[in-house]
Design a protein around this motif. Structure first.
Motif, PDB file in Angstrom:
ATOM      1  N   ASN A   1       0.774  -1.174   0.026  1.00  0.00           N
ATOM      2  CA  ASN A   1      -0.004  -0.050  -0.063  1.00  0.00           C
ATOM      3  C   ASN A   1       1.032   1.193  -0.056  1.00  0.00           C
ATOM      4  O   ASN A   1       2.229   1.402   0.377  1.00  0.00           O
TER       5      ASN A   1
ATOM      6  N   CYS B   1       0.714   5.918  -1.000  1.00  0.00           N
ATOM      7  CA  CYS B   1      -0.016   7.084  -1.652  1.00  0.00           C
ATOM      8  C   CYS B   1       0.346   7.104  -2.927  1.00  0.00           C
ATOM      9  O   CYS B   1      -0.683   7.371  -4.004  1.00  0.00           O
TER      10      CYS B   1
ATOM     11  N   ASN C   1      -4.056   5.180  -0.761  1.00  0.00           N
ATOM     12  CA  ASN C   1      -4.637   5.845   0.095  1.00  0.00           C
ATOM     13  C   ASN C   1      -5.357   7.007  -0.641  1.00  0.00           C
ATOM     14  O   ASN C   1      -5.332   7.370  -1.788  1.00  0.00           O
ATOM     15  N   SER C   2      -6.723   7.256  -0.227  1.00  0.00           N
ATOM     16  CA  SER C   2      -7.511   8.208  -0.887  1.00  0.00           C
ATOM     17  C   SER C   2      -7.024   9.420  -0.533  1.00  0.00           C
ATOM     18  O   SER C   2      -6.087   9.632   0.065  1.00  0.00           O
TER      19      SER C   2
ATOM     20  N   SER D   1      -6.929  10.937   2.672  1.00  0.00           N
ATOM     21  CA  SER D   1      -5.899  10.205   3.495  1.00  0.00           C
ATOM     22  C   SER D   1      -4.740  10.829   3.218  1.00  0.00           C
ATOM     23  O   SER D   1      -4.109  10.901   4.290  1.00  0.00           O
ATOM     24  N   VAL D   2      -4.533  11.010   2.092  1.00  0.00           N
ATOM     25  CA  VAL D   2      -2.933  11.571   1.580  1.00  0.00           C
ATOM     26  C   VAL D   2      -2.963  13.021   2.342  1.00  0.00           C
ATOM     27  O   VAL D   2      -1.732  13.322   2.892  1.00  0.00           O
TER      28      VAL D   2
ATOM     29  N   LEU E   1      -2.062  12.678   6.061  1.00  0.00           N
ATOM     30  CA  LEU E   1      -0.763  12.128   6.215  1.00  0.00           C
ATOM     31  C   LEU E   1       0.316  12.941   5.636  1.00  0.00           C
ATOM     32  O   LEU E   1       1.448  12.969   6.282  1.00  0.00           O
TER      33      LEU E   1
ATOM     34  N   ASP F   1      -9.645   4.619   2.789  1.00  0.00           N
ATOM     35  CA  ASP F   1      -9.720   5.989   3.492  1.00  0.00           C
ATOM     36  C   ASP F   1      -9.054   6.072   4.633  1.00  0.00           C
ATOM     37  O   ASP F   1      -8.598   7.299   4.946  1.00  0.00           O
ATOM     38  N   GLU F   2      -8.797   5.233   5.490  1.00  0.00           N
ATOM     39  CA  GLU F   2      -7.994   5.228   6.469  1.00  0.00           C
ATOM     40  C   GLU F   2      -6.461   5.324   6.470  1.00  0.00           C
ATOM     41  O   GLU F   2      -6.064   5.372   5.331  1.00  0.00           O
ATOM     42  N   ASP F   3      -5.748   5.948   7.517  1.00  0.00           N
ATOM     43  CA  ASP F   3      -4.569   6.007   7.639  1.00  0.00           C
ATOM     44  C   ASP F   3      -3.659   4.642   7.128  1.00  0.00           C
ATOM     45  O   ASP F   3      -2.362   4.842   6.710  1.00  0.00           O
ATOM     46  N   THR F   4      -4.085   3.654   7.584  1.00  0.00           N
ATOM     47  CA  THR F   4      -3.343   2.361   7.386  1.00  0.00           C
ATOM     48  C   THR F   4      -4.334   1.551   6.845  1.00  0.00           C
ATOM     49  O   THR F   4      -5.749   1.496   6.813  1.00  0.00           O
ATOM     50  N   PRO F   5      -3.919   0.553   6.093  1.00  0.00           N
ATOM     51  CA  PRO F   5      -4.968  -0.528   5.477  1.00  0.00           C
ATOM     52  C   PRO F   5      -5.181  -1.899   6.308  1.00  0.00           C
ATOM     53  O   PRO F   5      -5.400  -2.809   5.825  1.00  0.00           O
TER      54      PRO F   5
END
Length: 304
Positions: free
Chosen positions: A172, A174, A201-202, A205-206, A209, A239-243
């Protein structure tokens, strides 16, 4: 560029690029080629380049795609679509023709072999002898019928791949501005299994981060570029910060990240370990990062 059955005969011309098939490349070597043909040719890179006099070598491996060898750079693999043998007619000629066109248009070699593989894939998807036409190639490169999936489709697809016995590799990121470091990592990841899936990352989410000025490219564009790479089988957005939740839902056998991490740094490690998977950190390619690249571009624009 040279495409010949005996490329050593043209060594004195010092061609920029030669395109032997696996049998022709093996004939150039004194040692036998093992079952991992791509790996064997990578190991004998210097010898292949010396015996052909070429600046770069692309060995075509029929159903196994190709491997690009350039001195001082990571080897670059492409992967062909899996099709019956009766659909392979003309794919090799298509690959070389498309590669020639891309090189003449000054496309970087890694991009050129991906372009050529996409053209060959168009032919491979058609029964019998076929040719690659522009509309089909545009569709293949533009993401139509590509591996970009919704979250639910992604979860179902990964589960189905695992159930069929495939070794699934999950990564995963960006992937905001795709660069050589990304490509090297994705190629290395694909080599570790049968199916490579990528969670992207959506946009929100980007921004969370990386800051309000990122991403440079939208999630749709970032996914389309990744899906066009032959090493990538399926792509989705999260959408989350991590998968972590995607990993729990799909349970891939292998979770990989680039070499600028360690397993201890990754919050996903506990999730993967819990369901019995493995975490692998890939080789690190120094001096390649999206942030550095964007800063360099902005600096050059500011100088004008």
């Amino acid at each position: 560029m040279l495409d010949a059955h005996a490329p050593a005969r043209w060594q004195s011309l010092r061609p920029d690029l030669v395109t032997p098939n696996a049998e022709e490349a093996a004939a150039l070597l004194d040692t036998s080629v093992g079952t991992d043909r791509a790996g064997s040719f990578v190991d004998h890179r210097a010898e292949l380049m010396a015996r052909t006099g070429a600046g770069a070598v692309v060995v075509t491996l029929d159903k196994d795609g190709t491997v690009l060898l350039v001195d001082g750079k990571p080897a670059h693999r492409t992967w062909a679509v899996a099709v019956p043998e009766n659909r392979c007619a003309g794919a090799g000629d298509t690959f070389v023709a498309a590669l020639t066109a891309a090189v003449l248009d000054a496309m970087p070699l890694t991009g050129a072999v991906e372009f050529a593989q996409a053209a060959a894939d168009v032919v491979l998807r058609s029964p019998g002898t076929s040719v690659c036409r522009c509309p089909e190639l545009r569709a293949r490169l533009g993401g139509e019928g590509s591996g970009v999936l919704s979250r639910d489709q992604f979860v179902a697809t990964v589960r189905r791949e695992r159930a069929s016995g495939a070794r699934v590799v999950f990564t995963n990121g960006c992937f905001d501005v795709l660069h050589a470091g990304h490509i090297a990592c994705l190629n290395e990841a694909k080599n570790l299994g049968d199916i490579l899936v990528v969670a992207v990352n959506s946009d929100s989410s980007v921004r969370s981060l990386k800051g309000p000025e990122r991403p440079v490219n939208t999630a749709g564009d970032r996914c389309a570029v990744l899906a066009a790479l032959s090493c990538v089988d399926h792509v989705t957005v999260f959408d989350e910060d991590t998968p972590a939740e995607l990993l729990r839902a799909t349970e891939p056998q292998l979770y990989v990240k680039g070499g600028d991490y360690s397993p201890e740094m990754l919050p996903e490690t506990a999730v993967v370990t819990e369901y019995g998977g493995q975490v692998r950190v890939l080789d690190y390619l120094a001096d390649h990062s999206t942030t550095t690249m964007i800063d360099r571009i902005r600096g050059r624009v500011g100088e004008r």
